[in-house]
Design a protein around this motif. Structure first.
Motif, mmCIF file in Angstrom:
data_model
loop_
_atom_site.group_PDB
_atom_site.id
_atom_site.type_symbol
_atom_site.label_atom_id
_atom_site.label_comp_id
_atom_site.label_asym_id
_atom_site.label_seq_id
_atom_site.Cartn_x
_atom_site.Cartn_y
_atom_site.Cartn_z
ATOM 1 N N THR A 174 -39.270 16.489 39.405
ATOM 2 C CA THR A 174 -39.110 15.482 40.446
ATOM 3 C C THR A 174 -37.729 15.541 41.079
ATOM 4 N N ASN A 175 -37.667 15.119 42.326
ATOM 5 C CA ASN A 175 -36.391 14.904 43.014
ATOM 6 C C ASN A 175 -36.181 13.427 43.286
ATOM 7 N N GLU A 176 -37.115 12.606 42.821
ATOM 8 C CA GLU A 176 -37.064 11.170 43.025
ATOM 9 C C GLU A 176 -36.860 10.471 41.673
ATOM 10 N N THR A 177 -36.558 9.183 41.724
ATOM 11 C CA THR A 177 -36.517 8.386 40.494
ATOM 12 C C THR A 177 -37.932 7.933 40.176
ATOM 13 N N ILE A 178 -38.432 8.302 39.013
ATOM 14 C CA ILE A 178 -39.780 7.900 38.608
ATOM 15 C C ILE A 178 -39.729 7.226 37.249
ATOM 16 N N THR A 179 -40.722 6.386 37.003
ATOM 17 C CA THR A 179 -40.859 5.694 35.720
ATOM 18 C C THR A 179 -42.217 6.034 35.124
ATOM 19 N N ILE A 180 -42.215 6.358 33.859
ATOM 20 C CA ILE A 180 -43.463 6.603 33.145
ATOM 21 C C ILE A 180 -43.536 5.645 31.965
ATOM 22 N N ILE A 181 -44.621 4.851 31.930
ATOM 23 C CA ILE A 181 -44.862 3.908 30.832
ATOM 24 C C ILE A 181 -46.144 4.326 30.134
ATOM 25 N N ILE A 182 -46.092 4.442 28.813
ATOM 26 C CA ILE A 182 -47.271 4.823 28.047
ATOM 27 C C ILE A 182 -47.707 3.632 27.197
ATOM 28 N N PHE A 183 -48.994 3.271 27.328
ATOM 29 C CA PHE A 183 -49.577 2.165 26.576
ATOM 30 C C PHE A 183 -50.608 2.709 25.593
ATOM 31 N N ASP A 184 -50.825 1.973 24.498
ATOM 32 C CA ASP A 184 -51.945 2.328 23.630
ATOM 33 C C ASP A 184 -53.211 1.672 24.163
ATOM 34 N N SER A 185 -54.325 1.832 23.430
ATOM 35 C CA SER A 185 -55.620 1.392 23.947
ATOM 36 C C SER A 185 -55.767 -0.115 24.043
ATOM 37 N N ILE A 186 -54.882 -0.878 23.410
ATOM 38 C CA ILE A 186 -54.973 -2.337 23.505
ATOM 39 C C ILE A 186 -53.803 -2.922 24.291
ATOM 40 N N GLY A 187 -53.120 -2.057 25.080
ATOM 41 C CA GLY A 187 -52.136 -2.554 26.030
ATOM 42 C C GLY A 187 -50.710 -2.683 25.542
ATOM 43 N N ILE A 203 -51.335 5.914 30.860
ATOM 44 C CA ILE A 203 -50.043 6.374 31.355
ATOM 45 C C ILE A 203 -49.874 5.868 32.785
ATOM 46 N N ASN A 204 -48.840 5.066 32.981
ATOM 47 C CA ASN A 204 -48.558 4.491 34.295
ATOM 48 C C ASN A 204 -47.395 5.254 34.926
ATOM 49 N N LEU A 205 -47.650 5.919 36.066
ATOM 50 C CA LEU A 205 -46.633 6.666 36.800
ATOM 51 C C LEU A 205 -46.195 5.827 37.989
ATOM 52 N N GLN A 206 -44.883 5.614 38.132
ATOM 53 C CA GLN A 206 -44.367 4.769 39.210
ATOM 54 C C GLN A 206 -43.316 5.528 40.012
ATOM 55 N N CYS A 207 -43.444 5.443 41.345
ATOM 56 C CA CYS A 207 -42.505 6.120 42.242
ATOM 57 C C CYS A 207 -42.511 5.415 43.584
ATOM 58 N N ASN A 208 -41.330 5.107 44.109
ATOM 59 C CA ASN A 208 -41.212 4.477 45.432
ATOM 60 C C ASN A 208 -42.099 3.244 45.561
#
Length: 309
Positions: A246-259, A285-290
């Protein structure tokens, strides 16, 4: 383009800005419990150390027509008269050709009587979680109930012609889409009727193994067609980790099956998230960008990774 690949090249999935880039429908196991009221007697798999994770997976791979699943890691008993409402956080069940979802119980063929040991459940669906409509059923033949067909755990769970379990077509009760599924134990009726064709004195209540959606569509898309999130980064899923370019700021959050949040990482350049210590199971897996986000469901099983979108 947002690209996803696996180390062993099981498949390549390209995520674009419109849903037309995907297969027509998504397929996945349930991932939420709206309501659970246990019945009398049997309580296998109800403990919080098992439930609800034990019903969020695919059917028990050890189950067959001669062997019903009995492991609390794989099933949750509703008990006599119990009921549960399950569904999907981010998907609607959509009516399409043939069955739209399948319910797996631990029914099996009794080696002595050669009949199915059935602990049936009445099935109904709802779009809002409040108003439910039942599938019609026959109280003697149990046609229309869940829990009457053995599970073939090694078969494709999304193919009703080989998977076993009981499959349902929401069109038959007038639905175009639904989000929640209610299962109410009906085996108490059978147990209390010794003349019933499926009577067995050891009946103890419906045992839920899994529920899978065969025709699913996202409730709403978080990807803007004007500001494509896929231009922000490329993500590669390997068995041991997630590689980010990436050339941007991104956030990745990983959750288990019950949140529960397992990890949250912010990146401004290429990096890797280690997955080597993750157990088999389903992860979100939640991918966040812009200010945009995209949710990916990841099933880790042995040396394989499966993606549900």
């Amino acid at each position: 383009m947002l690209k996803i690949r696996t180390m062993y090249k099981f498949f390549l999935l390209c995520l674009c800005i419109t849903n037309s880039s995907f297969a027509q429908y998504f397929q996945a196991p349930i991932d939420t419990v709206l309501y659970f009221h246990p019945g009398k007697g049997q309580n296998v798999g109800q403990d919080s150390s098992y439930f609800p994770a034990n019903i969020f997976n695919l059917p028990d791979s050890a189950a067959s027509e001669n062997v019903g699943s009995a492991n609390p890691n794989n099933i949750c008993s509703l008990g006599l008269g119990g009921e549960i409402v399950v569904g999907f956080k981010n998907y609607f069940i959509i009516d399409s050709d043939g069955p739209d979802f399948t319910i797996f119980e631990n029914a099996f063929i009794n080696p002595i009587t050669k009949k199915v040991f059935a602990e049936p459940g009445i099935v109904s669906v709802s779009e809002d979680g409040i108003n439910f409509v039942e599938f019609p059923f026959d109280s003697l033949t149990l046609e229309g109930c869940a829990g009457t067909r053995p599970t073939y755990g090694k078969a494709n769970p999304y193919d009703p012609t080989v998977s076993g379990g009981n499959s349902f077509d929401i069109e038959k009760i007038g639905f175009k889409k639904a989000r929640f599924i209610k299962i109410k134990d009906f085996s108490e009726f059978v147990l209390n009727n010794k003349s019933h064709p499926f009577y067995d004195p050891t009946i103890s209540g419906f045992d839920l193994d899994a529920v899978v959606g065969i025709h699913l569509e996202p409730i709403s898309s978080s990807i803007s067609t004007e500001n494509n999130i896929s231009t922000c980064f490329s993500v590669y899923f390997e068995r041991l980790g997630i590689e980010i370019e990436t050339n941007e700021t991104i956030t990745i959050i990983i959750f288990d099956s019950i949140g529960r949040i397992l990890t949250k990482n912010v990146f401004i350049e290429s990096s890797t998230i280690d997955l080597s210590n993750y157990p088999d199971g389903i992860f979100l897996i939640n991918l966040q960008c812009n200010s945009q986000s995209y949710l990916i469901k990841l099933l880790v099983s042995g040396e394989k990774i499966f993606l549900y979108n």
